[in-house]
Design a protein around this motif. Structure first.
Motif, short mmCIF file in Angstrom:
data_model
loop_
_atom_site.label_atom_id
_atom_site.label_comp_id
_atom_site.label_asym_id
_atom_site.label_seq_id
_atom_site.Cartn_x
_atom_site.Cartn_y
_atom_site.Cartn_z
N SER A 53 0.85 -1.19 0.00
CA SER A 53 0.00 0.00 0.00
C SER A 53 0.88 1.24 0.00
O SER A 53 2.10 1.15 0.14
CB SER A 53 -0.92 0.02 1.23
OG SER A 53 -0.21 0.41 2.38
N THR A 54 0.25 2.39 -0.13
CA THR A 54 0.97 3.66 -0.09
C THR A 54 1.03 4.23 1.33
O THR A 54 1.39 5.39 1.51
CB THR A 54 0.31 4.69 -1.02
OG1 THR A 54 -1.04 4.90 -0.60
CG2 THR A 54 0.34 4.22 -2.46
N GLU A 55 0.70 3.44 2.33
CA GLU A 55 0.79 3.88 3.72
C GLU A 55 2.25 4.19 4.08
O GLU A 55 3.18 3.56 3.56
CB GLU A 55 0.27 2.79 4.66
CG GLU A 55 -1.24 2.67 4.69
CD GLU A 55 -1.90 3.84 5.41
OE1 GLU A 55 -1.50 4.16 6.54
OE2 GLU A 55 -2.82 4.44 4.82
N PRO A 56 2.48 5.14 4.99
CA PRO A 56 3.85 5.39 5.47
C PRO A 56 4.39 4.14 6.16
O PRO A 56 3.63 3.37 6.74
CB PRO A 56 3.68 6.56 6.45
CG PRO A 56 2.23 6.56 6.82
CD PRO A 56 1.49 6.01 5.65
N TYR A 57 5.70 3.96 6.10
CA TYR A 57 6.28 2.74 6.65
C TYR A 57 7.71 3.02 7.14
O TYR A 57 8.36 3.96 6.69
CB TYR A 57 6.29 1.63 5.60
CG TYR A 57 7.18 1.92 4.41
CD1 TYR A 57 8.46 1.39 4.31
CD2 TYR A 57 6.74 2.76 3.37
CE1 TYR A 57 9.29 1.67 3.22
CE2 TYR A 57 7.55 3.05 2.29
CZ TYR A 57 8.82 2.50 2.22
OH TYR A 57 9.64 2.79 1.15
N PHE A 58 8.16 2.20 8.08
CA PHE A 58 9.53 2.29 8.56
C PHE A 58 10.46 1.57 7.58
O PHE A 58 10.26 0.39 7.29
CB PHE A 58 9.66 1.64 9.94
CG PHE A 58 9.12 2.46 11.07
CD1 PHE A 58 9.88 3.50 11.62
CD2 PHE A 58 7.86 2.20 11.60
CE1 PHE A 58 9.39 4.26 12.68
CE2 PHE A 58 7.36 2.96 12.66
CZ PHE A 58 8.12 3.99 13.19
N ASN B 127 -2.34 7.10 10.38
CA ASN B 127 -1.44 6.15 11.05
C ASN B 127 -0.12 6.80 11.46
O ASN B 127 0.58 6.29 12.35
CB ASN B 127 -1.15 4.96 10.13
CG ASN B 127 -2.36 4.07 9.95
OD1 ASN B 127 -3.27 4.07 10.78
ND2 ASN B 127 -2.40 3.32 8.86
N LEU B 128 0.22 7.90 10.82
CA LEU B 128 1.47 8.58 11.18
C LEU B 128 1.48 9.04 12.63
O LEU B 128 2.54 9.11 13.25
CB LEU B 128 1.71 9.77 10.25
CG LEU B 128 2.42 9.45 8.93
CD1 LEU B 128 2.30 10.62 7.97
CD2 LEU B 128 3.88 9.11 9.18
N ILE B 129 0.31 9.34 13.16
CA ILE B 129 0.27 9.81 14.55
C ILE B 129 0.78 8.73 15.49
O ILE B 129 1.67 8.96 16.31
CB ILE B 129 -1.16 10.25 14.92
CG1 ILE B 129 -1.58 11.47 14.10
CG2 ILE B 129 -1.25 10.57 16.42
CD1 ILE B 129 -3.01 11.90 14.31
N SER B 130 0.23 7.53 15.36
CA SER B 130 0.67 6.45 16.24
C SER B 130 2.11 6.04 15.95
O SER B 130 2.85 5.65 16.86
CB SER B 130 -0.26 5.24 16.11
OG SER B 130 -0.29 4.77 14.77
N MET B 131 2.54 6.15 14.69
CA MET B 131 3.91 5.79 14.34
C MET B 131 4.92 6.75 14.95
O MET B 131 6.01 6.35 15.36
CB MET B 131 4.08 5.77 12.81
CG MET B 131 3.30 4.67 12.11
SD MET B 131 3.39 4.83 10.31
CE MET B 131 5.10 4.36 10.00
#
Length: 298
Positions: free
Chosen positions: A171-176, A219-223
């Protein structure tokens, strides 16, 4: 990354008879395959980018699926009014690719540089914004970008960066790209991906890649909440890019912001044409300048 983009465009033409690629006399070798194998699905409108966007709007209304290609200094900067009223107002699924974003075309001078494309588009209703940083991010961004029902813009910067992702993204979600046991995190977008990933591994700092900036993932907030210090990297001015997108997300959700530093383009023109690293150095973000400053910050 350009090879993946070229292949994706050609495959779109092969798999979708309604696909059309429109260019304002840019692209050249990038489109050799589609011009050879699908010439009826390639339209060079010439040096009139405003008409390019308006044509794409009209074609979209009669069920074609137009993708507009240009240098970022022309698409979107030259055609902002047409994007706003011909594409975003009627919420048409016109897709736009801005190539050469940032300083990569420094040898052509200020007219071909683009540090503010995302900032110009961010306030517009409905539009989605993507900024891939390696060939795998390009693959996943293009797939979502092309299939979206909304207007969409894809920012393409320096294309010969190393590939960070050895496995397919889902997906295009942010990731580590790297995780470390420290309270500091690097956040990058677009062409900075490879350089920042290398810094993160050298300095044992976590690193998050953000390839979709609008709408930006909650999701970036929790990340990022677990970190005390976030350092941003982007080849774009600070306002309107990944720094603004992430900090606005925190503010909109009433989340406290950690300490922030950033490496971005200045709001200024270059004084001299030269190499890519020279152009970055005028903004204080050449590789060596960033490494030196990071050592001081850390």
């Amino acid at each position: 990354m350009r090879t993946i983009l070229s292949n994706k465009i050609s495959n779109s033409a092969i798999n979708d008879e309604d696909f059309l690629l429109l260019t304002g006399d840019h692209g050249y070798a990038l489109f050799d395959e589609i011009r050879t194998n699908r010439p009826d699905q390639f339209v060079n409108v010439g040096i009139m980018e405003q008409a390019l966007i308006s044509m794409a709007s009209g074609l979209s209304k009669v069920n074609f699926k137009p993708v507009c290609y240009g240098l970022a200094s022309f698409v979107p900067i030259r055609v902002l009014e047409q994007i706003k009223f011909d594409v975003c107002l009627p919420k048409l699924p016109v897709k736009m690719i801005g190539d050469g974003a940032g300083l990569i075309y420094t040898h052509l001078g200020n007219s071909h540089l683009c540090a503010e494309d995302m900032a110009a588009l961010m306030p517009l209703p409905h539009i989605e914004i993507y900024a891939p940083g390696d060939k795998e991010e390009m693959r996943i961004c293009y797939d979502e970008f092309y299939n979206s029902d909304n207007p969409a813009y894809m920012r393409v910067g320096k294309c010969d960066n190393p590939n960070i992702n050895e496995e397919k993204l889902v997906s295009t979600e942010p990731y580590f790209t790297h995780k470390a046991d420290t309270k500091i995190c690097f956040v990058s977008s677009g062409a900075m991906l490879g350089t920042v990933n290398k810094f993160a591994k050298e300095m044992n700092v976590s690193h998050v890649s953000v390839m979709k900036l609008k709408p930006i993932s909650n999701n970036l907030i929790s990340m990022l909440k677990e970190f005390d210090h976030i350092i941003f990297f982007e080849e774009h001015v600070r306002k309107g890019g990944v720094v603004s997108a992430v900090t606005d997300l925190f503010i909109d959700h009433n989340e406290p912001l950690p300490k922030i530093d950033y490496f971005c383009l200045n709001s200024s023109f270059i004084d001299k044409a030269g190499t890519y690293q020279y152009a970055l150095s005028e903004h204080g973000i050449s590789i060596e300048q960033m490494r030196t400053r990071l050592n001081d910050i850390l």
